[in-house]
Design an enzyme around this catalytic site. Structure first.
Site, mmCIF file in Angstrom:
data_model
loop_
_atom_site.group_PDB
_atom_site.id
_atom_site.type_symbol
_atom_site.label_atom_id
_atom_site.label_comp_id
_atom_site.label_asym_id
_atom_site.label_seq_id
_atom_site.Cartn_x
_atom_site.Cartn_y
_atom_site.Cartn_z
ATOM 1 N N HIS A 7 -40.162 -17.685 -7.017
ATOM 2 C CA HIS A 7 -39.116 -17.242 -6.093
ATOM 3 C C HIS A 7 -39.441 -15.893 -5.466
ATOM 4 C CE1 HIS A 7 -37.571 -15.587 -10.031
ATOM 5 N NE2 HIS A 7 -37.279 -14.520 -9.294
ATOM 6 N N HIS A 79 -38.354 -8.414 -5.142
ATOM 7 C CA HIS A 79 -39.512 -8.791 -5.955
ATOM 8 C C HIS A 79 -39.963 -10.201 -5.629
ATOM 9 C CE1 HIS A 79 -36.235 -10.212 -8.785
ATOM 10 N NE2 HIS A 79 -37.058 -11.230 -8.948
ATOM 11 N N GLU A 130 -42.596 -10.200 -10.780
ATOM 12 C CA GLU A 130 -42.037 -10.854 -11.968
ATOM 13 C C GLU A 130 -42.981 -11.990 -12.349
ATOM 14 O OE1 GLU A 130 -38.107 -12.503 -11.308
ATOM 15 O OE2 GLU A 130 -37.953 -13.293 -13.356
HETATM 16 C C1 LIG Z 1 -33.017 -12.531 -13.889
HETATM 17 C C2 LIG Z 1 -34.136 -12.484 -13.006
HETATM 18 C C3 LIG Z 1 -34.986 -13.707 -12.868
HETATM 19 O O1 LIG Z 1 -35.439 -13.978 -11.777
HETATM 20 O O2 LIG Z 1 -35.138 -14.420 -13.892
HETATM 21 C C4 LIG Z 1 -34.447 -11.293 -12.199
HETATM 22 O O3 LIG Z 1 -35.208 -11.352 -11.296
HETATM 23 S S1 LIG Z 1 -33.673 -9.824 -12.637
HETATM 24 C C5 LIG Z 1 -34.159 -8.655 -11.385
HETATM 25 C C6 LIG Z 1 -33.736 -7.267 -11.726
HETATM 26 N N1 LIG Z 1 -34.546 -6.740 -12.791
HETATM 27 C C7 LIG Z 1 -35.575 -5.870 -12.581
HETATM 28 O O4 LIG Z 1 -35.867 -5.482 -11.469
HETATM 29 C C8 LIG Z 1 -36.281 -5.381 -13.825
HETATM 30 C C9 LIG Z 1 -37.495 -4.566 -13.558
HETATM 31 N N2 LIG Z 1 -37.226 -3.415 -12.693
HETATM 32 C C10 LIG Z 1 -37.229 -2.142 -13.126
HETATM 33 O O5 LIG Z 1 -37.501 -1.861 -14.286
HETATM 34 C C11 LIG Z 1 -36.885 -1.078 -12.139
HETATM 35 O O6 LIG Z 1 -36.103 -1.647 -11.096
HETATM 36 C C12 LIG Z 1 -38.101 -0.369 -11.529
HETATM 37 C C13 LIG Z 1 -39.030 -1.318 -10.786
HETATM 38 C C14 LIG Z 1 -38.897 0.367 -12.635
HETATM 39 C C15 LIG Z 1 -37.596 0.654 -10.503
HETATM 40 O O7 LIG Z 1 -36.615 1.427 -11.102
HETATM 41 P P1 LIG Z 1 -35.847 2.547 -10.301
HETATM 42 O O8 LIG Z 1 -35.366 2.003 -8.999
HETATM 43 O O9 LIG Z 1 -34.872 3.186 -11.220
HETATM 44 O O10 LIG Z 1 -37.003 3.565 -10.126
HETATM 45 P P2 LIG Z 1 -37.325 4.596 -9.017
HETATM 46 O O11 LIG Z 1 -36.268 4.662 -7.974
HETATM 47 O O12 LIG Z 1 -37.702 5.826 -9.751
HETATM 48 O O13 LIG Z 1 -38.602 3.945 -8.378
HETATM 49 C C16 LIG Z 1 -39.925 4.342 -8.636
HETATM 50 C C17 LIG Z 1 -40.733 4.015 -7.397
HETATM 51 O O14 LIG Z 1 -40.808 2.594 -7.266
HETATM 52 C C18 LIG Z 1 -40.252 2.189 -6.030
HETATM 53 N N3 LIG Z 1 -39.527 0.928 -6.210
HETATM 54 C C19 LIG Z 1 -38.427 0.737 -6.959
HETATM 55 N N4 LIG Z 1 -38.047 -0.541 -6.908
HETATM 56 C C20 LIG Z 1 -38.928 -1.172 -6.097
HETATM 57 C C21 LIG Z 1 -39.057 -2.502 -5.645
HETATM 58 N N5 LIG Z 1 -38.204 -3.438 -6.013
HETATM 59 N N6 LIG Z 1 -40.083 -2.819 -4.829
HETATM 60 C C22 LIG Z 1 -40.975 -1.858 -4.456
HETATM 61 N N7 LIG Z 1 -40.899 -0.569 -4.852
HETATM 62 C C23 LIG Z 1 -39.887 -0.230 -5.662
HETATM 63 C C24 LIG Z 1 -39.331 3.329 -5.619
HETATM 64 O O15 LIG Z 1 -39.153 3.364 -4.227
HETATM 65 C C25 LIG Z 1 -40.104 4.519 -6.124
HETATM 66 O O16 LIG Z 1 -41.123 4.835 -5.231
HETATM 67 P P3 LIG Z 1 -41.306 6.295 -4.590
HETATM 68 O O17 LIG Z 1 -41.476 7.178 -5.803
HETATM 69 O O18 LIG Z 1 -42.544 6.189 -3.749
HETATM 70 O O19 LIG Z 1 -40.048 6.549 -3.831
HETATM 71 CO CO LIG Z 2 -36.364 -12.816 -10.252
#
Ligand SMILES: CC(C(=O)O)C(=O)SCCNC(=O)CCNC(=O)[C@H](O)C(C)(C)COP(=O)(O)OP(=O)(O)OC[C@H]1O[C@@H](n2cnc3c(N)ncnc32)[C@H](O)[C@@H]1OP(=O)(O)O
Ligand SMILES: [Co+2]
Length: 134
Positions: A7, A79, A130
């Site tokens: 996805h 993502h 992912e």
């Molecule tokens: C249930 C399911 C499923 O399908 O089964 C799902 O998908 S659940 C989907 C939801 N779950 C997840 O997303 C879990 C994994 N995600 C995470 O752990 C977090 O969202 C992070 C990816 C670590 C980002 O965390 P957070 O936004 O707090 O961090 P941050 O603002 O300090 O971001 C660090 C740097 O990464 C960038 N950044 C953050 N999110 C981003 C994204 N989605 N795509 C591209 N870049 C991204 C920010 O702009 C920043 O860059 P700069 O420093 O250059 O400005």
């Molecule tokens: Co997902």
């Protein structure tokens, strides 16, 4: 090592509006919303012939997508999810290759009741990846 595209996920500010857009304007098959508290998201799945679109909205206080929505108030692609045959083998390979596996590194059960892991966007061309066990 990666297989099919499972996805593409889009974070949206208004889930009912996004659902209507995909269902009525684009004419796609759209699921009911499902809350996934362990992931901090509410999800609607759009089923296409060759893949799915995941419409995401923050759920709860500590959603991992809250910051993304703040930075992208009209929403945006969040993502991309690839299938792998063996999630633990994939995780170990990612670590060996120097890619950051997010969270505690243990797979969680995802939206399709299969184990998933996330990889840091800065290690994959600015795209949050992912991995889902097929
Ligand atoms: C249930 C399911 C499923 O399908 O089964 C799902 O998908 S659940 C989907 C939801 N779950 C997840 O997303 C879990 C994994 N995600 C995470 O752990 C977090 O969202 C992070 C990816 C670590 C980002 O965390 P957070 O936004 O707090 O961090 P941050 O603002 O300090 O971001 C660090 C740097 O990464 C960038 N950044 C953050 N999110 C981003 C994204 N989605 N795509 C591209 N870049 C991204 C920010 O702009 C920043 O860059 P700069 O420093 O250059 O400005
Ligand atoms: Co997902």
């Amino acid at each position: 090592m990666i297989g099919k595209l499972n996805h593409v996920a889009i974070v949206v500010p208004d889930l009912p509006a996004a659902t209507a857009l995909y269902r009525d304007t684009l004419g796609a098959a759209v699921s009911q919303p499902v809350d996934l508290p362990p992931h901090g998201v509410t999800v609607v799945f759009v089923t296409l012939p060759n893949t799915k679109i995941e419409l995401l909205h923050p759920f709860g206080e500590k959603s991992p997508i809250a910051g993304f929505l703040e930075k992208n108030p009209s929403g945006g692609i969040h993502h991309i999810c690839y299938e792998v045959e063996d999630i633990l083998a994939a995780r170990d390979r990612m670590k060996e290759q120097g890619a950051r596996v997010l969270g505690d590194g243990e797979p969680k059960i995802g939206a399709h009741d299969k184990p998933v892991l996330f990889l840091h966007p800065k290690d994959f061309c600015g795209t949050l990846v992912e991995l889902e066990q097929a």
